[in-house]
Write an enzyme that holds these catalytic residues in place. Structure first.
Site, PDB file in Angstrom:
ATOM      1  N   PRO A   2      -1.105  31.991  17.550  1.00  0.00           N
ATOM      2  CA  PRO A   2      -0.496  31.083  18.505  1.00  0.00           C
ATOM      3  C   PRO A   2       0.803  31.643  19.054  1.00  0.00           C
ATOM      4  O   PRO A   2       1.638  32.155  18.308  1.00  0.00           O
ATOM      5  CB  PRO A   2      -0.219  29.821  17.687  1.00  0.00           C
ATOM      6  CG  PRO A   2      -0.711  30.097  16.313  1.00  0.00           C
ATOM      7  CD  PRO A   2      -0.849  31.564  16.180  1.00  0.00           C
ATOM      8  N   GLU A   3       0.964  31.526  20.346  1.00  0.00           N
ATOM      9  CA  GLU A   3       2.199  31.905  21.013  1.00  0.00           C
ATOM     10  C   GLU A   3       2.895  30.617  21.449  1.00  0.00           C
ATOM     11  O   GLU A   3       2.448  29.532  21.085  1.00  0.00           O
ATOM     12  CB  GLU A   3       1.884  32.827  22.198  1.00  0.00           C
ATOM     13  CG  GLU A   3       0.981  33.994  21.787  1.00  0.00           C
ATOM     14  CD  GLU A   3       0.637  34.927  22.934  1.00  0.00           C
ATOM     15  OE1 GLU A   3       1.465  35.069  23.846  1.00  0.00           O
ATOM     16  OE2 GLU A   3      -0.452  35.503  22.913  1.00  0.00           O
TER      17      GLU A   3
END
Length: 295
Positions: A2-3
């Site tokens: 996840p960014e």
DNA sequence: CGTTACCTGAAA
DNA sequence: TTTCAGGTAACG
């Protein structure tokens, strides 16, 4: 995995589910002790017991689960981590690494195949964070702030964008996407950007991150949100994991290379290696030749 | 600065 | 069987 957009999606979903809920217990599953970075789950359990969630905040890719006890649970999902809010009696899930038991028996589960994720309990969120650059969606992320970090660097611009000390929250997907929108070659030296390129890069970073948030994040492989469903941003990417497909803008074939050890996707026509200075073929060779000897 | 390690499963 | 992975810390 996840960014920033994926973590922000989790934050937005988690906050209304957690605020006002009380923690009754915390435990880490056998074999996953490392996620606490040396602390024991029993000591954390003792400190958390009875605390009530007040807000859920985010800094870069870190989540802060804030408590009325003036403490913060700081979570980093790394590559495959996810937080799942599960009602009492919900079925067990593979790769569950830690469980917060809440009032009424509901659970907040930390699920993480690769066991890279971390959970910290601190008095201030900052205490659990490494050095982080500005929040790219805040006012402090100006072109000047970005350039301050890039100037003088020989490192590829792609690598500089992934360095969380320069800007917080960009990862492999959004770095490639921002560089595509900026028409910048991923291997261009970070310190070589012209003023117009810096402004466009800043704007492109904000654009791709805002789009990612608007689409609930990107689910290419492992990312799922708080109830286990997927984001939509993967349907909107321009280059990421589109190797050998034609570019939307020019039809050239998208290439995949390795930059700084990370898979990197770009359009060779839209993001060409920049022309070096053309001192030899000047339009006015007779006058400029003697007048200027420097680059 | 670039490379390697940390883990584990899915895909090639 | 081998390669690959939305991340980072620790190497050399």
């Amino acid at each position: 995995m996840p960014e920033l957009p994926e973590v922000e999606t989790v934050r937005r979903q988690l906050e209304p589910l957690l605020v006002g809920r009380q923690i009754l217990g915390f435990r880490v599953m056998p074999g996953a002790e490392r996620l606490l970075r040396g602390r024991s789950d029993t000591s954390i359990d003792a400190q958390l017991n009875g605390a009530v969630f007040t807000t859920v905040t985010r800094r870069g890719k870190y989540l802060g689960l804030n408590l009325d006890s003036e403490q913060v649970v700081v979570v980093h999902l790394r590559m495959t981590g996810s937080l799942r809010f599960r009602a009492r009696d919900y079925e067990e899930e593979s790769f569950t690494r830690a469980i917060f038991t809440l009032d009424a028996g509901d659970q907040l589960r930390f699920v993480d195949v690769r066991k890279f994720g971390t959970i910290d309990l601190v008095d201030q969120m900052d205490d659990a964070l490494p050095e982080l650059g500005p929040e790219p969606l805040s006012d402090e992320f100006t072109t000047e702030a970005l350039w301050q970090e890039l100037r003088g660097r020989q490192q590829p611009i792609k690598s500089a964008l992934l360095d969380q000390r320069n800007v917080a929250g960009i990862g492999n997907i959004y770095a490639d996407e921002a560089l595509f929108l900026s028409h910048l070659n991923p291997e261009a030296p970070a310190g070589s950007l012209r003023p117009a390129e810096r402004r466009l890069l800043r704007q492109s970073i904000r654009q791709v991150l805002e789009d990612g948030v608007a689409h609930g994040g990107a689910s290419f492989r492992d990312y799922t949100d708080v109830d286990g469903s997927e984001g939509e941003q993967q349907y909107f990417v321009r280059v990421f994991r589109r190797t050998d497909e034609p570019c939307d803008d020019c039809g050239a074939i998208i290439r995949r290379i390795i930059v700084g050890g990370r898979a990197t996707h770009f359009c060779p026509k839209c993001q060409p290696v920049r022309q070096r200075g053309r001192l030899v073929k000047s339009t006015r060779p007779s006058r400029s030749a003697g007048a200027r000897s420097t680059l």
